[in-house]
Design an enzyme around this catalytic site. Structure first.
Site, PDB file in Angstrom:
ATOM      1  N   LYS A 186     -18.938  25.145 -21.360  1.00  0.00           N
ATOM      2  CA  LYS A 186     -19.496  24.091 -20.440  1.00  0.00           C
ATOM      3  C   LYS A 186     -18.051  24.108 -19.577  1.00  0.00           C
ATOM      4  O   LYS A 186     -17.169  23.622 -20.080  1.00  0.00           O
ATOM      5  CB  LYS A 186     -19.845  22.662 -20.626  1.00  0.00           C
ATOM      6  CG  LYS A 186     -20.141  21.834 -19.911  1.00  0.00           C
ATOM      7  CD  LYS A 186     -20.766  20.721 -20.059  1.00  0.00           C
ATOM      8  CE  LYS A 186     -20.930  19.514 -19.288  1.00  0.00           C
ATOM      9  NZ  LYS A 186     -21.527  18.334 -19.854  1.00  0.00           N
ATOM     10  N   LYS A 234     -22.787  27.161 -18.794  1.00  0.00           N
ATOM     11  CA  LYS A 234     -23.283  26.097 -17.659  1.00  0.00           C
ATOM     12  C   LYS A 234     -21.782  26.128 -16.733  1.00  0.00           C
ATOM     13  O   LYS A 234     -20.991  25.741 -17.189  1.00  0.00           O
ATOM     14  CB  LYS A 234     -23.521  24.790 -18.270  1.00  0.00           C
ATOM     15  CG  LYS A 234     -23.922  23.804 -17.542  1.00  0.00           C
ATOM     16  CD  LYS A 234     -24.046  22.335 -17.947  1.00  0.00           C
ATOM     17  CE  LYS A 234     -23.994  21.354 -17.151  1.00  0.00           C
ATOM     18  NZ  LYS A 234     -23.895  20.186 -17.768  1.00  0.00           N
TER      19      LYS A 234
HETATM   20  C1  PBG Z   1     -23.246  15.303 -19.230  1.00  0.00           C
HETATM   21  C2  PBG Z   1     -23.685  16.415 -18.456  1.00  0.00           C
HETATM   22  C3  PBG Z   1     -23.554  16.671 -17.090  1.00  0.00           C
HETATM   23  C4  PBG Z   1     -24.477  17.566 -16.792  1.00  0.00           C
HETATM   24  C5  PBG Z   1     -25.301  17.814 -17.756  1.00  0.00           C
HETATM   25  N1  PBG Z   1     -24.968  16.911 -19.032  1.00  0.00           N
HETATM   26  C6  PBG Z   1     -22.399  16.210 -16.346  1.00  0.00           C
HETATM   27  C7  PBG Z   1     -21.161  16.131 -16.421  1.00  0.00           C
HETATM   28  O1  PBG Z   1     -20.552  17.016 -17.408  1.00  0.00           O
HETATM   29  O2  PBG Z   1     -20.376  15.776 -15.751  1.00  0.00           O
HETATM   30  C8  PBG Z   1     -24.348  18.281 -15.404  1.00  0.00           C
HETATM   31  C9  PBG Z   1     -25.855  19.150 -15.110  1.00  0.00           C
HETATM   32  C10 PBG Z   1     -26.035  19.219 -13.845  1.00  0.00           C
HETATM   33  O3  PBG Z   1     -24.945  19.039 -12.757  1.00  0.00           O
HETATM   34  O4  PBG Z   1     -27.098  19.299 -13.253  1.00  0.00           O
HETATM   35  N2  PBG Z   1     -22.158  15.305 -19.562  1.00  0.00           N
END
Ligand code: PBG
Length: 364
Positions: A236, A289
């Site tokens: 991520k 992601k």
């Molecule tokens: C929680 C999380 C996030 C997303 C999914 N789970 C936000 C982040 O890390 O700031 C992002 C999903 C999206 O942008 O559609 N941490």
């Protein structure tokens, strides 16, 4: 054999031929549809930066689950907007938390729907970070910071005010806080077990703390959820493409950013290490992601690892497509299909996408 014996256009002449030789197929069975659950009843509040995406009360999420099922979408992933936020993310692991309530209601109404629980604390923490925050000891004042930096760089006479400016700017960016890894794990364990108890089928940690997959696996097993799979958001990246999500989930960090835990977007080798470690710790599936800006990471992971790979087409990807389509700058349907196909082609078996319903309708 080359031209003129070989003519690749021969198999592109008709729709039937193109379809017969198509290498990548998109079906709703690959989609996971994200929902944002909020308190109240009958609530459907559109997210400003994500037209077509809503904050939904529990009763409305059940309606969405039914509709998703009728379109052939097998899975939902749930995010919560709790009534209250605090410093220990109570809303995340409370037995009666907003996602726990939604999961129970969805599983009761649509038992075949696979319900995935996003495990993260940012939506439930008053400061909006994904873990427990402790203030740490940087320089305590601009003066101290200036003394430090003028010791490092010999400051010419007359250049002192400039050095102070620079020090103030540096101080503003200096981490005066720390996201505490191991203390966070305990909260993630509690959250995962409480979601499993509420009927969540797959636990999906997205916090990026080290060691969380092993910790969650152990906690689930101890609570007799040894059959509950973990889908880890393994790679991520710290991404500007999450902007609209933070509005949708009201989860923007109140200070600083997420760069000390989410990955640097420049690093593909480190992404492979993250994935490898999560697999060793017991992840059943791994996620990359965002999706489109990181297709190379998806492809590299597909080559290297033999477990199902998921990709998250994130909020910013969705918002860009919607914004361009609203201006009639792109053909919305074709851009949706093409972007999802490219994520499949890169090697993702599962795609989390806000376009799940629209794409399923297109494919019908
Ligand atoms: C929680 C999380 C996030 C997303 C999914 N789970 C936000 C982040 O890390 O700031 C992002 C999903 C999206 O942008 O559609 N941490």
């Amino acid at each position: 054999m080359a031209f003129p014996a070989t003519r690749l256009r021969r198999l592109r002449r008709t729709g039937a031929l193109r379809s017969m030789v198509r290498e990548t197929r998109l079906t709703p069975e690959n989609f996971v549809y994200p929902l944002f659950v909020c308190p109240g009843e009958g609530v459907r509040k559109e997210v400003r930066s994500m037209p077509g995406v809503f904050n939904l009360s529990v009763d409305e999420t059940v309606k969405e689950a039914r509709e998703a099922q009728s379109l052939g979408i097998p899975a939902l992933i749930l995010f919560g907007l709790p009534e209250k936020k605090d410093e220990i993310a109570t809303g995340a692991w409370d037995e009666n938390g907003i996602v726990q309530r939604a999961a129970r209601a969805i599983k009761a109404a649509v038992p075949d729907m696979v319900v995935i629980g996003d495990v993260c604390l940012c939506e439930y923490m008053s400061h909006g970070h994904c873990g427990v925050v402790r203030s740490s000891h940087g320089p305590r004042s601009v003066g101290a910071a200036a003394r430090e930096s003028s010791a490092a760089v010999a400051v010419k006479r007359g250049a002192v005010p400039k050095a102070i400016d620079a020090a103030a700017a540096k101080l503003a960016h200096q981490p005066e806080y720390e996201i505490v890894n191991d203390a966070t794990l305990e909260l993630l364990e509690k959250t995962s077990v409480s979601l499993a108890r509420a009927g969540v089928d797959i636990i999906a940690p997205s916090d990026m703390m080290d060691g969380r997959v092993a910790a969650i696996r152990k906690a689930l097993d101890e609570a007799q959820f040894e059959n509950t799979p973990i889908l880890s958001y393994a790679a991520k990246f710290s991404s500007a493409f999450y902007g609209p999500f933070r509005e949708a989930a009201d989860s923007a960090p109140q200070f600083g950013d997420r760069r000390s835990y989410q990955m640097d977007g420049a690093n593909i080798r480190e992404a492979m290490r993250e994935i490898e470690l999560d697999i060793e710790e017991g992840a059943d599936m791994v996620m990359v992601k965002p999706a489109m800006p990181y297709l190379d990471v998806i492809a590299a992971a597909r080559e290297r690892f033999d477990l199902p790979i998921a990709a998250y087409q994130v909020s910013g990807e969705y918002a860009m497509i919607e914004a361009a389509a609203r201006n009639n700058w792109v053909d919305r349907d074709r851009v949706i299909a093409e972007s999802l196909t490219s994520i499949r082609r890169a090697g993702a078996s599962v795609i989390v996408t806000y376009h799940a319903k629209d794409a399923a309708k297109l494919l019908d």
